[in-house]
Design an enzyme around this catalytic site. Structure first.
Site, mmCIF file in Angstrom:
data_model
loop_
_atom_site.group_PDB
_atom_site.id
_atom_site.type_symbol
_atom_site.label_atom_id
_atom_site.label_comp_id
_atom_site.label_asym_id
_atom_site.label_seq_id
_atom_site.Cartn_x
_atom_site.Cartn_y
_atom_site.Cartn_z
ATOM 1 C CE LYS A 170 -1.942 -0.684 4.015
ATOM 2 N NZ LYS A 170 -1.275 -1.890 4.482
ATOM 3 N NE ARG A 228 -2.876 -0.998 10.564
ATOM 4 C CZ ARG A 228 -1.836 -0.465 9.925
ATOM 5 N NH1 ARG A 228 -1.863 0.789 9.537
ATOM 6 N NH2 ARG A 228 -0.776 -1.190 9.675
ATOM 7 N NE ARG A 259 8.185 -3.023 5.521
ATOM 8 C CZ ARG A 259 6.930 -2.629 5.752
ATOM 9 N NH1 ARG A 259 6.132 -2.351 4.737
ATOM 10 N NH2 ARG A 259 6.475 -2.548 6.967
ATOM 11 N NE ARG A 280 7.768 -0.504 10.107
ATOM 12 C CZ ARG A 280 6.564 -0.347 9.541
ATOM 13 N NH1 ARG A 280 6.450 0.334 8.422
ATOM 14 N NH2 ARG A 280 5.506 -0.870 10.085
ATOM 15 N NE ARG A 339 3.337 -4.664 11.447
ATOM 16 C CZ ARG A 339 4.231 -4.505 10.484
ATOM 17 N NH1 ARG A 339 5.383 -5.147 10.535
ATOM 18 N NH2 ARG A 339 3.990 -3.699 9.485
#
Ligand code: AMP
Length: 219
Positions: free
Chosen positions: A13, A88, A127, A160, A171
Site C-alpha cells: 500500500k 484499520r 523489508r 523496522r 500484526r
C-alpha cells in the site's frame, strides 16, 4: 479524489501510494508514518503509541483518529488524499465518515489490496527502509545497489522493529481480526474495488489507476 488503500501489512500500500500521489497530485496520509514521526519526536502521543507499535499491536482508536483528523485539516489535504494504513478498525472508519460528512466530501474509492497471506511474512521480514524517507528495499526481491545502504542518500537502511517475525505474527492477526471486517463495511458502501497486489509493480500501479478512473465503480 479521496481514496483509502486497504490491505494487510506488506501488501504494498505505502509504496504504491508514494508512486500514485506524484501522478495524481494529491497527498499520501499514512498513520504509520505519522505515528513513527511522533515516536521520533518523543511527543506525548509518540510515547504512548510506541509501546503498541513495538509490540505489533494497533494503537488505540482515539489516538489515531485524533492524529488523522488534525492532518486532514491541513490545506494540502483539501485537494484530495490517499489514506494509507487508516482506517484499520470499524470504529475508525465510522469516525472518518463523521469527519468527512462535516467537511462535505465522502470517500470516493477504497482500493482493496488482495494478496496471498503466505507471501506477507517473507515480504515484511526482508523489508529495509531509508531513514530519510527515500523509500524501501527488500534484501532478496528488491535489493539496494550497495547492501544495506539507501540508493538515493547512502544512509544505512533500517530494519523496522515491528518487521521481525514475532511482531509480524501479531500484526497479521490484528489485520485479520480488526481490519479485514472493513472489506464488508466498504462493500456495503459500494466504494470497494479489489486489486490483485501480487506480481509486477508497474502492473499493480496500472490496475489501481484503472480502478480509480472507472466511474462505474464509484458509489
Ligand atoms: P504501518 O506502517 O501502517 O504498518 O503501521 C505501523 C504500526 O503503526 C502498526 O502496526 C500500528 O501499531 C500503528 N498504526 C498505524 N496505523 C494505525 C491505525 N490506523 N490504527 C491503529 N494503529 C495504527
Amino acid at each position: 479524489m479521496r481514496v483509502i488503500f486497504l490491505g494487510p501489512p506488506g501488501s504494498g500500500k505505502g509504496t504504491q501510494a508514494k508512486r500514485l500521489v506524484e501522478k495524481l497530485g494529491i497527498v499520501q496520509l499514512s498513520t504509520g508514518d505519522l505515528l513513527r514521526a511522533a515516536v521520533q519526536e518523543e511527543s506525548a502521543l509518540g510515547l504512548e503509541a510506541r509501546q503498541y507499535m513495538n509490540a505489533g499491536k494497533l494503537v488505540p482508536d482515539a489516538l489515531v483518529v485524533a492524529l488523522i483528523v488534525k492532518r486532514l485539516e491541513a490545506p494540502d489535504a483539501a485537494r484530495g488524499f490517499i489514506l494509507d494504513g487508516f482506517p484499520r478498525t470499524v470504529p475508525q472508519a465510522e469516525a472518518l465518515e463523521r469527519e468527512l460528512a462535516a467537511r462535505g466530501g465522502p470517500i470516493d474509492r477504497v482500493v482493496n489490496f488482495r494478496i496471498d497471506p503466505a507471501r506477507l511474512t517473507e515480504r515484511l521480514v526482508g523489508r529495509r527502509i531509508c531513514p530519510r524517507g527515500h523509500g524501501e528495499w527488500h534484501v532478496t526481491f528488491n535489493p539496494p545497489r550497495r547492501p544495506g545502504r539507501c540508493d538515493e542518500c547512502g544512509e544505512p537502511l533500517v530494519h523496522r522493529e515491528d518487521d521481525h517475525e514475532d511482531k509480524i505474527k501479531v500484526r497479521l492477526e490484528a489485520y485479520r481480526a480488526q481490519t479485514e471486517p472493513l472489506i464488508a463495511f466498504y462493500t456495503q458502501r459500494g466504494t470497494l474495488v479489489d486489486v490483485d497486489a501480487e506480481g509486477d509493480f508497474a502492473a499493480i500501479t496500472a490496475a489501481i489507476e484503472a480502478a480509480l478512473s472507472d466511474p462505474g465503480a464509484r458509489a
